[in-house]
Motif scaffolding. Structure first.
Motif, PDB file in Angstrom:
ATOM      1  N   VAL A   7       0.852  -1.181   0.000  1.00 55.21           N
ATOM      2  CA  VAL A   7       0.000   0.000   0.000  1.00 55.21           C
ATOM      3  C   VAL A   7       0.893   1.237   0.000  1.00 55.21           C
ATOM      4  CG1 VAL A   7      -1.807   1.266   1.230  1.00 55.21           C
ATOM      5  CG2 VAL A   7      -1.733  -1.230   1.379  1.00 55.21           C
ATOM      6  N   ASN A   8       0.729   2.108  -0.965  1.00 53.71           N
ATOM      7  CA  ASN A   8       1.434   3.397  -1.011  1.00 53.71           C
ATOM      8  C   ASN A   8       2.948   3.275  -0.843  1.00 53.71           C
ATOM      9  OD1 ASN A   8      -1.031   4.811  -1.263  1.00 53.71           O
ATOM     10  ND2 ASN A   8      -1.281   4.867   0.951  1.00 53.71           N
ATOM     11  N   GLY A   9       3.577   2.298  -1.482  1.00 52.64           N
ATOM     12  CA  GLY A   9       5.033   2.171  -1.433  1.00 52.64           C
ATOM     13  C   GLY A   9       5.574   1.464  -0.212  1.00 52.64           C
ATOM     14  N   VAL A  10       4.690   0.844   0.567  1.00 51.86           N
ATOM     15  CA  VAL A  10       5.092   0.123   1.773  1.00 51.86           C
ATOM     16  C   VAL A  10       4.458  -1.267   1.738  1.00 51.86           C
ATOM     17  CG1 VAL A  10       4.914   0.068   4.297  1.00 51.86           C
ATOM     18  CG2 VAL A  10       5.352   2.224   3.139  1.00 51.86           C
ATOM     19  N   THR A  11       5.269  -2.292   1.985  1.00 53.58           N
ATOM     20  CA  THR A  11       4.747  -3.654   2.050  1.00 53.58           C
ATOM     21  C   THR A  11       4.524  -4.014   3.512  1.00 53.58           C
ATOM     22  OG1 THR A  11       5.885  -4.272   0.011  1.00 53.58           O
ATOM     23  CG2 THR A  11       5.206  -6.076   1.470  1.00 53.58           C
ATOM     24  N   LEU A  12       3.285  -4.399   3.840  1.00 56.89           N
ATOM     25  CA  LEU A  12       2.885  -4.771   5.199  1.00 56.89           C
ATOM     26  C   LEU A  12       2.740  -6.284   5.291  1.00 56.89           C
ATOM     27  CD1 LEU A  12      -0.062  -2.228   5.531  1.00 56.89           C
ATOM     28  CD2 LEU A  12       2.199  -1.990   6.552  1.00 56.89           C
ATOM     29  N   GLU A  13       3.179  -6.837   6.416  1.00 55.97           N
ATOM     30  CA  GLU A  13       2.993  -8.272   6.650  1.00 55.97           C
ATOM     31  C   GLU A  13       2.622  -8.487   8.114  1.00 55.97           C
ATOM     32  OE1 GLU A  13       5.227 -12.583   6.122  1.00 55.97           O
ATOM     33  OE2 GLU A  13       6.329 -10.747   5.699  1.00 55.97           O
ATOM     34  N   LEU A  14       1.511  -9.176   8.338  1.00 56.19           N
ATOM     35  CA  LEU A  14       1.061  -9.472   9.687  1.00 56.19           C
ATOM     36  C   LEU A  14       1.923 -10.578  10.279  1.00 56.19           C
ATOM     37  CD1 LEU A  14      -1.020  -8.878  11.895  1.00 56.19           C
ATOM     38  CD2 LEU A  14      -2.453 -10.669  10.876  1.00 56.19           C
ATOM     39  N   LYS A  15       2.472 -10.338  11.457  1.00 49.22           N
ATOM     40  CA  LYS A  15       3.284 -11.329  12.161  1.00 49.22           C
ATOM     41  C   LYS A  15       2.488 -12.048  13.252  1.00 49.22           C
ATOM     42  CE  LYS A  15       7.121 -10.665   9.951  1.00 49.22           C
ATOM     43  NZ  LYS A  15       7.623 -11.710   9.102  1.00 49.22           N
ATOM     44  N   TYR A  16       1.633 -11.281  13.960  1.00 47.87           N
ATOM     45  CA  TYR A  16       0.895 -11.878  15.067  1.00 47.87           C
ATOM     46  C   TYR A  16      -0.319 -11.024  15.386  1.00 47.87           C
ATOM     47  CZ  TYR A  16       0.396 -14.541  19.414  1.00 47.87           C
ATOM     48  OH  TYR A  16      -0.070 -15.356  20.406  1.00 47.87           O
TER      49      TYR A  16
END
Length: 169
Positions: A7-16
């Protein structure tokens, strides 16, 4: 834990993500989430930044949220969304204000009833900047209710403090 989302140049990943505590009385709930970040953004861009958030969400029935571009935390009712970079005023050591650039993350939900009880959630996510995305001074993480009539809100721009008072003996 989850699939990465860009999203908007940032990659997010849920860890917990998990419910940590339940039935917390509204008087014991802070106005915003509690946040911890693993390192400052100006380091190695190949290494993800890890953010831990303690978010208080109402114990009431939650409705689907409008913005589902970020990380899905709980069905369509709770999302971690990223809104890009925003300028924010913070208090400096001299009592004035400095303007800094911040990444704007929000734990979003939609509750149309005023809550008296809240649940505490533990959220840990990683974010990584795309090549060429500049670093920022700080990050903001807010809990935000999509329903403006029941949103407790989080103040991110300080108000003008009252002048100091002194007592002379």
């Amino acid at each position: 834990m989850g699939n990465p989302v860009n999203v908007n140049g940032v990659t997010l990943e849920l860890k917990y993500f998990r419910k940590f505590d339940t039935n917390i009385n509204v008087e014991n709930v802070p106005t915003g989430p509690l946040v911890n970040m693993s390192r400052d953004e100006s380091g190695n861009s190949a290494t993800p930044n890890i953010v831990t958030v303690l978010a208080y969400l109402p114990d009431n029935t939650l409705n689907p949220v409008e913005n589902t571009n970020g990380l899905q935390l709980q069905g369509n009712e709770v999302y971690l969304n990223y809104y890009g970079v925003t300028s924010t005023q913070i208090v400096n050591k001299d009592g004035g204000y400095d303007t800094v650039s911040c990444r704007d993350f929000r734990v979003e939900f939609n509750c149309d009833e005023v809550a008296s009880l809240y649940d505490l959630y533990y959220v840990q996510f990683a974010y990584q900047l795309d090549a060429g995305t500049p670093s920022v001074d700080m990050i903001l993480v807010r809990s935000e209710n999509d329903d403006p009539e029941t949103d407790r809100g989080t103040v991110t721009v300080p108000s003008t403090p009252p002048p100091p008072t002194t007592t002379v003996k």
